[in-house]
Design an enzyme around this catalytic site. Structure first.
Site, PDB file in Angstrom:
ATOM      1  N   ILE A   1     -98.251 -24.552 -73.187  1.00  0.00           N
ATOM      2  CA  ILE A   1     -97.131 -25.606 -73.415  1.00  0.00           C
ATOM      3  C   ILE A   1     -96.125 -24.670 -73.939  1.00  0.00           C
ATOM      4  CG2 ILE A   1     -97.991 -26.585 -75.860  1.00  0.00           C
ATOM      5  CD1 ILE A   1     -96.793 -29.166 -75.465  1.00  0.00           C
ATOM      6  N   SER A   2     -94.894 -24.955 -73.468  1.00  0.00           N
ATOM      7  CA  SER A   2     -93.757 -23.805 -73.807  1.00  0.00           C
ATOM      8  C   SER A   2     -93.338 -24.339 -75.143  1.00  0.00           C
ATOM      9  CB  SER A   2     -92.585 -24.282 -72.704  1.00  0.00           C
ATOM     10  OG  SER A   2     -93.218 -24.043 -71.582  1.00  0.00           O
ATOM     11  N   GLN A   3     -92.634 -23.246 -75.845  1.00  0.00           N
ATOM     12  CA  GLN A   3     -92.074 -23.411 -77.057  1.00  0.00           C
ATOM     13  C   GLN A   3     -91.004 -24.601 -76.875  1.00  0.00           C
ATOM     14  OE1 GLN A   3     -89.811 -19.832 -77.331  1.00  0.00           O
ATOM     15  NE2 GLN A   3     -89.106 -20.250 -79.481  1.00  0.00           N
TER      16      GLN A   3
ATOM     17  N   ARG B   1     -94.473 -34.569 -79.389  1.00  0.00           N
ATOM     18  CA  ARG B   1     -95.144 -33.458 -79.049  1.00  0.00           C
ATOM     19  C   ARG B   1     -96.417 -33.142 -79.079  1.00  0.00           C
ATOM     20  NH1 ARG B   1     -93.270 -28.202 -76.931  1.00  0.00           N
ATOM     21  NH2 ARG B   1     -94.283 -26.342 -78.028  1.00  0.00           N
TER      22      ARG B   1
ATOM     23  N   PHE C   1     -93.833 -16.846 -69.124  1.00  0.00           N
ATOM     24  CA  PHE C   1     -94.487 -17.974 -68.585  1.00  0.00           C
ATOM     25  C   PHE C   1     -95.770 -17.374 -67.942  1.00  0.00           C
ATOM     26  CE2 PHE C   1     -90.383 -20.444 -68.988  1.00  0.00           C
ATOM     27  CZ  PHE C   1     -90.843 -21.566 -69.300  1.00  0.00           C
TER      28      PHE C   1
END
Ligand code: SAH
Length: 231
Positions: free
Chosen positions: A80-82, A54, A223
């Protein structure tokens, strides 16, 4: 073009210097504490989360925060999502060998990479041209040959390659685009944040059985908005 070459050099330099991967133990801790520790149990999903680097999907200045429990900025006002959200959405769509996936909102390419560790092929679409270009270059350097990435408006899906067993939309809208429902294969699963794109949304899971779509409402999520290109 020059920007792209510089980006390629930076990424390949980072990959090269980190063979053996200095973040491996941090990444394993992230999976133990944030992912399996919070109820994600699908082995393929956990394996993929342990594998995908990541820290190479975030701007270099955020690399040290890449495994923390939060979304991070990736430029162009996108995120970028959790990690937990990525794992949760991945588990929900039941990824497996032999399946074909479509992602709307490539962003950094991280979610696409996690899926590509498990399924046969991932098609992914990004509407910000710079992000589309950067993600395609990054995924190429990292060796993901089973990801096909393009720039464009994902609202209409990618009918040439459909139908898809899995559709993941990583941007929010007040409705699920009809073309995506149409491109969902028999037995397929679609997840998308649906609600007010300016505030919070509900994660929705659609499943298609005998041509009939069933809807399930899941967690509250946040989001960035699904945008549209003008026709
Ligand atoms: N999945 C990404 C994070 C997504 S952030 C990752 O793993 O890094 C949401 C992304 O969706 C943003 O990059 C945004 O530009 C993109 N997006 C928004 N509307 C879109 C659309 N209509 N088609 C394709 N991408 C879109």
């Amino acid at each position: 073009m020059r920007g792209l070459i510089i980006l390629l050099l930076i990424i390949s330099g980072t990959v090269f210097c980190q063979t053996g991967d200095q973040y491996e133990s941090v990444r394993n801790r992230m999976v133990n504490d944030q992912i399996s520790g919070r109820g994600i149990s699908d082995q393929a999903t956990l394996r993929a989360m342990r594998k995908v680097p990541r820290h190479l999907f975030v701007p270099a200045s955020y690399a040290k925060d890449a495994y923390s429990d939060r979304p991070l900025p990736i430029g162009y006002r996108q995120t970028i999502s959790q990690p937990f959200v990525v794992a949760y959405m991945t588990e929900l769509v039941k990824p497996a060998k032999g399946k074909k996936a479509l992602e709307i909102g490539t962003g950094s390419g991280y979610q696409a990479a996690v899926l590509a560790e498990i399924v046969d092929t991932v098609y992914t679409i990004e509407i910000v041209p710079e992000l589309a270009k950067e993600a395609a270059a990054r995924l190429n350097i990292l060796g993901y040959k089973n990801i096909v990435a393009k720039y464009g408006d994902g609202y209409k899906g990618w009918s040439e390659h459909g139908p898809f067993d899995i559709i993941i939309v990583t941007a929010a809208s007040d409705h699920i685009p009809q073309p995506l429902k149409d491109q969902l294969a028999e037995g397929g699963r679609l997840v998308m944040p649906v609600g007010n794109p300016a505030t919070v949304q509900e994660l929705i899971l659609l499943t298609k059985k005998k041509g009939k779509i069933t809807k399930q409402r899941l967690e509250t999520v946040w989001f960035v908005p699904l945008k549209r290109l003008k026709e």
